[in-house]
Design an enzyme around this catalytic site. Structure first.
Site, PDB file in Angstrom:
ATOM      1  N   HIS A 127     -19.577 -11.363  -1.794  1.00 18.73           N
ATOM      2  CA  HIS A 127     -19.555 -11.069  -0.365  1.00 18.73           C
ATOM      3  C   HIS A 127     -19.074  -9.651  -0.080  1.00 18.73           C
ATOM      4  O   HIS A 127     -18.473  -9.391   0.970  1.00 18.73           O
ATOM      5  CB  HIS A 127     -18.674 -12.092   0.357  1.00 18.73           C
ATOM      6  CG  HIS A 127     -19.198 -13.484   0.253  1.00 18.73           C
ATOM      7  ND1 HIS A 127     -20.175 -13.990   1.087  1.00 18.73           N
ATOM      8  CD2 HIS A 127     -18.912 -14.481  -0.627  1.00 18.73           C
ATOM      9  CE1 HIS A 127     -20.456 -15.240   0.752  1.00 18.73           C
ATOM     10  NE2 HIS A 127     -19.698 -15.566  -0.287  1.00 18.73           N
ATOM     11  N   GLU A 152       0.875   0.375  -7.755  1.00 16.27           N
ATOM     12  CA  GLU A 152       2.238   0.844  -7.507  1.00 16.27           C
ATOM     13  C   GLU A 152       2.671   1.932  -8.472  1.00 16.27           C
ATOM     14  O   GLU A 152       3.299   2.917  -8.060  1.00 16.27           O
ATOM     15  CB  GLU A 152       3.224  -0.333  -7.624  1.00 16.27           C
ATOM     16  CG  GLU A 152       3.196  -1.291  -6.455  1.00 16.27           C
ATOM     17  CD  GLU A 152       4.171  -2.440  -6.653  1.00 16.27           C
ATOM     18  OE1 GLU A 152       4.916  -2.742  -5.711  1.00 16.27           O
ATOM     19  OE2 GLU A 152       4.189  -3.029  -7.753  1.00 16.27           O
ATOM     20  N   CYS A 155      17.142   3.548   1.225  1.00 17.51           N
ATOM     21  CA  CYS A 155      17.919   4.681   0.749  1.00 17.51           C
ATOM     22  C   CYS A 155      19.184   4.212   0.049  1.00 17.51           C
ATOM     23  O   CYS A 155      19.613   3.079   0.177  1.00 17.51           O
ATOM     24  CB  CYS A 155      18.293   5.592   1.913  1.00 17.51           C
ATOM     25  SG  CYS A 155      16.913   6.004   3.004  1.00 17.51           S
ATOM     26  N   GLU A 182      -1.613  -9.749  -7.766  1.00 15.08           N
ATOM     27  CA  GLU A 182      -0.376  -9.164  -8.289  1.00 15.08           C
ATOM     28  C   GLU A 182      -0.666  -8.156  -9.391  1.00 15.08           C
ATOM     29  O   GLU A 182      -0.019  -7.105  -9.463  1.00 15.08           O
ATOM     30  CB  GLU A 182       0.552 -10.278  -8.793  1.00 15.08           C
ATOM     31  CG  GLU A 182       1.846  -9.807  -9.408  1.00 15.08           C
ATOM     32  CD  GLU A 182       2.770  -9.079  -8.449  1.00 15.08           C
ATOM     33  OE1 GLU A 182       3.744  -8.470  -8.923  1.00 15.08           O
ATOM     34  OE2 GLU A 182       2.520  -9.099  -7.221  1.00 15.08           O
ATOM     35  N   ASN A 212      21.228   4.826   6.559  1.00 21.32           N
ATOM     36  CA  ASN A 212      19.995   4.109   6.219  1.00 21.32           C
ATOM     37  C   ASN A 212      19.516   3.398   7.478  1.00 21.32           C
ATOM     38  O   ASN A 212      20.326   2.795   8.189  1.00 21.32           O
ATOM     39  CB  ASN A 212      20.236   3.056   5.146  1.00 21.32           C
ATOM     40  CG  ASN A 212      20.542   3.662   3.798  1.00 21.32           C
ATOM     41  OD1 ASN A 212      20.427   4.857   3.604  1.00 21.32           O
ATOM     42  ND2 ASN A 212      20.943   2.819   2.857  1.00 21.32           N
ATOM     43  N   GLY A 213      18.210   3.408   7.724  1.00 21.64           N
ATOM     44  CA  GLY A 213      17.683   2.704   8.892  1.00 21.64           C
ATOM     45  C   GLY A 213      16.936   3.653   9.810  1.00 21.64           C
ATOM     46  O   GLY A 213      16.612   4.791   9.455  1.00 21.64           O
ATOM     47  N   LYS A 246       0.458  -4.209  -9.177  1.00 19.66           N
ATOM     48  CA  LYS A 246       1.271  -3.520 -10.174  1.00 19.66           C
ATOM     49  C   LYS A 246       0.599  -2.211 -10.584  1.00 19.66           C
ATOM     50  O   LYS A 246       1.266  -1.180 -10.733  1.00 19.66           O
ATOM     51  CB  LYS A 246       1.489  -4.398 -11.413  1.00 19.66           C
ATOM     52  CG  LYS A 246       2.399  -5.588 -11.193  1.00 19.66           C
ATOM     53  CD  LYS A 246       3.873  -5.236 -11.111  1.00 19.66           C
ATOM     54  CE  LYS A 246       4.414  -5.058  -9.741  1.00 19.66           C
ATOM     55  NZ  LYS A 246       4.348  -6.138  -8.797  1.00 19.66           N
ATOM     56  N   TRP A 268      14.998   8.227   1.763  1.00 24.09           N
ATOM     57  CA  TRP A 268      13.572   7.898   1.745  1.00 24.09           C
ATOM     58  C   TRP A 268      13.055   8.225   3.137  1.00 24.09           C
ATOM     59  O   TRP A 268      13.432   7.589   4.111  1.00 24.09           O
ATOM     60  CB  TRP A 268      13.373   6.423   1.406  1.00 24.09           C
ATOM     61  CG  TRP A 268      11.975   6.033   1.073  1.00 24.09           C
ATOM     62  CD1 TRP A 268      11.268   6.361  -0.038  1.00 24.09           C
ATOM     63  CD2 TRP A 268      11.107   5.208   1.865  1.00 24.09           C
ATOM     64  NE1 TRP A 268      10.021   5.787   0.005  1.00 24.09           N
ATOM     65  CE2 TRP A 268       9.893   5.073   1.166  1.00 24.09           C
ATOM     66  CE3 TRP A 268      11.235   4.564   3.099  1.00 24.09           C
ATOM     67  CZ2 TRP A 268       8.822   4.339   1.650  1.00 24.09           C
ATOM     68  CZ3 TRP A 268      10.163   3.834   3.575  1.00 24.09           C
ATOM     69  CH2 TRP A 268       8.983   3.725   2.862  1.00 24.09           C
ATOM     70  N   ARG A 286      16.066   2.550  -5.997  1.00 23.47           N
ATOM     71  CA  ARG A 286      15.697   2.094  -4.669  1.00 23.47           C
ATOM     72  C   ARG A 286      14.594   2.950  -4.049  1.00 23.47           C
ATOM     73  O   ARG A 286      13.986   2.556  -3.049  1.00 23.47           O
ATOM     74  CB  ARG A 286      16.942   2.097  -3.764  1.00 23.47           C
ATOM     75  CG  ARG A 286      18.017   1.156  -4.250  1.00 23.47           C
ATOM     76  CD  ARG A 286      19.377   1.533  -3.716  1.00 23.47           C
ATOM     77  NE  ARG A 286      19.518   1.239  -2.307  1.00 23.47           N
ATOM     78  CZ  ARG A 286      19.918   0.085  -1.809  1.00 23.47           C
ATOM     79  NH1 ARG A 286      20.208  -0.909  -2.630  1.00 23.47           N
ATOM     80  NH2 ARG A 286      20.043  -0.096  -0.526  1.00 23.47           N
ATOM     81  N   LYS A 297      12.612   0.184  -3.383  1.00 26.25           N
ATOM     82  CA  LYS A 297      12.774  -1.116  -4.022  1.00 26.25           C
ATOM     83  C   LYS A 297      12.789  -2.239  -2.996  1.00 26.25           C
ATOM     84  O   LYS A 297      12.193  -3.287  -3.192  1.00 26.25           O
ATOM     85  CB  LYS A 297      14.071  -1.135  -4.845  1.00 26.25           C
ATOM     86  CG  LYS A 297      14.342  -2.449  -5.563  1.00 26.25           C
ATOM     87  CD  LYS A 297      13.238  -2.769  -6.551  1.00 26.25           C
ATOM     88  CE  LYS A 297      13.474  -4.088  -7.253  1.00 26.25           C
ATOM     89  NZ  LYS A 297      12.327  -4.491  -8.073  1.00 26.25           N
TER      90      LYS A 297
END
Length: 610
Positions: free
Chosen positions: A506, A490, A2, A483, A100-101, A487, A74, A27, A605
């Site tokens: 497999h 996301e 956040c 990766e 935050n947390g 991307k 968030w 973020r 983020k």
């Protein structure tokens, strides 16, 4: 993670708070709120959704205040609703809290508070904290002491800013596990979760450590431990420029950061690499060089994109420097009681330097006697401060939630570390020079890839409605497949999986039909023929092949429906170039699909809570 901002001074705080929150939008968040202390009363407005929606609530409001706090949330405890948005207040409406947390024992505290007559409006753990502080404030009459006593009984993590109508000349700030930075001005001071929110107002900052509490007024900052012992805190200088956190004419931060990579890769090498002499100098590793050269093994730890960087680093360190290397997810490492010895060197890889799981892994490894080393981007971050040595990647602020330039800078630093260790362990000057010269060519090769994106845009239009993708790679390019798939997931919300090409038989081969695009990372390296065999298997099952191939490879044209070209690059450094088209492919597909590229849904983020 956040966003937090708090202001106290002589100026109208609302525009400063709004701008501070805007600087932290990257973020990730799902609701916003601001509390102002005006004419002895708290004025609070908060709203689920984007900052612009909450900002509209303040228009024509006429409220003016020189002290206030703001938050982008968030959601963890409680859905992203207006009521659950921060700030939260106590029963009296006199104390406001942003946080935050996660407060892990909030349910037990809430039960006690309910029994004493407290009532709650939201589902959040943060509101419980506001009421808990209220209880101690009744007993002590001091907001600072109330916060200190409440936090002494709290379990969990917090970056916390509290203000009260009873003490309108101060903010009380505390940290455990969630970053906070205090900016020093003239007749004003600012608190934020990110230095980006402060840079318009000051470059002089202090970073709070875990277990520290600060009382911030317009003219002073007093920092103490949770046990009430005053600390003489050093003041540091923000080094990045405001322009670095602006879009600079690009449609999105992500696109800007993709195009910055020739420069950021060069910055990661600048002053460290001598291509002519075949040498690497990394002053940040000098304190632990003996440990590195005598390491029983190296362990690379990260999350998400940083974990993928570690996978490529494993190939480099084992194949070039000949050091046994393992790669671990930070989130798994911390909970499985890993076998660590004093002869192990643990590298913690993190863009933000604040990732909760990576930080916990650092502390676990340190407690077991290992040498801990950081590879981070954010100067002054917790991981940078708590490791014994380290290397900054110098990528500059990365605003887009989906990491791009940090990944290639992490790989560049891992390559530098590899060459440094290989040379120290006996690699010849001739062989070292081959590697350093190759590394020095990477910025120009990346720039060349970025010059022509016409085929990538064509692919984006072709596959913008496709729901599933498969990415295949082998060797050091298997992490590139991972990766590339990450991307796409996301930012476009398409389902994508990265797989070792040989493992396709497999299981995943069952998914392949005429509707399945398969992105094959196929540079001309030592295992090129093996990858070609895997591509043949996809073709036989009518999969739509998108090949990532070298400019001089025409053999692949007969097999692939589409070919993305990249310059030929030395095997273990290849991923630094090969990932660029896949970043662009994800970006342009996301644009075609109309998603929020820089702030994708449900993502932050930096993940500073479990």
């Amino acid at each position: 993670m956040c966003g937090i901002v708090g202001y106290i001074g002589t100026k109208d705080s609302l525009p400063i708070l709004l701008e501070g929150l805007r600087r932290q939008e990257y973020r990730g968040y799902d609701s916003t709120g601001i509390a102002l202390l005006s004419e002895g009363k708290l004025v609070i407005k908060k709203k689920a959704g984007k900052l612009a929606e909450m900002e509209a609530l303040w228009k024509s409001n006429g409220v003016s205040a020189t002290i206030g706090i703001g938050h982008t949330r968030w959601a963890t405890h409680g859905e992203p609703t207006d009521v659950n948005a921060h700030p939260h207040v106590d029963c009296s409406g006199e104390i406001a809290v942003i946080h935050n947390g996660i407060i892990e024992n909030f349910a037990a505290i809430k039960k006690v508070l309910l029994s004493t007559g407290h009532t709650f409006a939201s589902e959040t753990d943060t509101e419980v904290l506001a009421h808990f502080i209220e209880e101690f404030n009744k007993k002590t009459g001091s907001l600072e002491q109330a916060v200190r006593l409440a936090l002494s009984e709290v379990e969990g993590t917090y970056g916390l800013v509290v203000m009260s109508t009873r003490e309108p000349d101060k903010l009380v700030v505390a940290r455990k596990g969630s970053p906070l930075v205090i900016g020093y001005g003239e007749g004003e001071n600012i608190v934020a979760a990110d230095a980006a929110a402060l840079i318009q107002h000051t470059r002089k900052v202090s970073y709070l450590e875990d277990g520290e509490v600060a009382v911030v007024t317009k003219d002073s900052v007093t920092i103490k431990t949770l046990d009430d012992v005053e600390i003489n805190k050093s003041v540091e200088e923000i080094t990045f420029e405001l322009e670095q956190i602006e879009r600079g004419g690009y449609a999105h931060f992500m696109l800007k950061e993709i195009h910055e990579q020739p420069e950021t890769i060069h910055n990661a090498m600048r002053g460290r690499l001598s291509a002519e002499q075949g040498t690497v100098k990394l002053g940040g590793l000098l304190p632990v060089m003996d440990k590195l050269l005598n390491a029983r093994r190296i362990i690379l730890i990260g999350c998400g994109t940083s974990w993928h960087a570690g996978l490529v680093g494993e190939y480099m360190l084992e194949q070039i420097a000949k050091i046994p290397t393992e790669v671990e997810y930070a989130s798994e490492f911390r909970y499985r009681n890993p076998i660590i010895t004093k002869d192990d060197v643990v590298f913690l890889i993190s863009q933000s330097g604040e990732t909760a799981d990576t930080l916990a892994a650092l502390r676990e490894a340190k407690a077991k006697g290992a040498t801990v080393v950081g590879i981070v981007n954010s100067v002054g971050s917790t991981i940078a401060r708590e490791t014994m040595a380290g290397v900054y990647i110098h990528a500059g602020p990365e605003i887009g939630v989906a990491s791009t330039k940090a990944f290639t800078s992490q790989l560049t630093v891992l390559a530098l570390i590899t060459i440094l260790l290989a040379r120290a362990k006996g690699m010849s000057a001739k062989d070292s020079a081959v590697l350093t010269r190759e590394l020095a060519t990477l910025p120009s090769k990346v720039a060349k890839v970025l010059e022509n994106v016409s085929m990538i845009k064509k692919l984006a239009r072709e596959f913008k409605d496709t729901k599933n993708f498969l990415y295949l790679g082998r060797g050091a390019n298997f992490p590139v497949a991972l990766e590339g798939a990450l991307k796409l997931k996301e930012i476009s919300y398409a389902h994508a999986e990265g797989y070792p090409a040989a493992e396709m038989k497999h299981g995943p081969i069952a998914l392949i039909d005429e509707n399945m695009p398969v992105v094959c990372v196929a540079p001309k390296d030592a295992i090129y023929d093996k990858v070609m065999s895997n591509i043949q298997e996809v073709r036989t099952r009518k999969g739509r092949i998108i090949a990532l191939a070298n400019e001089d490879d025409h053999e692949i044209d007969a097999l692939a429906e589409f070919v993305l070209r990249v310059p030929r690059t030395y095997g273990f450094f290849g991923p630094i170039v090969n990932i660029i088209p896949l970043q662009l492919l994800a970006y342009y597909i996301a644009v075609e699909r109309g998603t929020d590229v820089d702030q994708p849904r449900n993502l932050a983020k930096s993940v500073t809570v479990e």
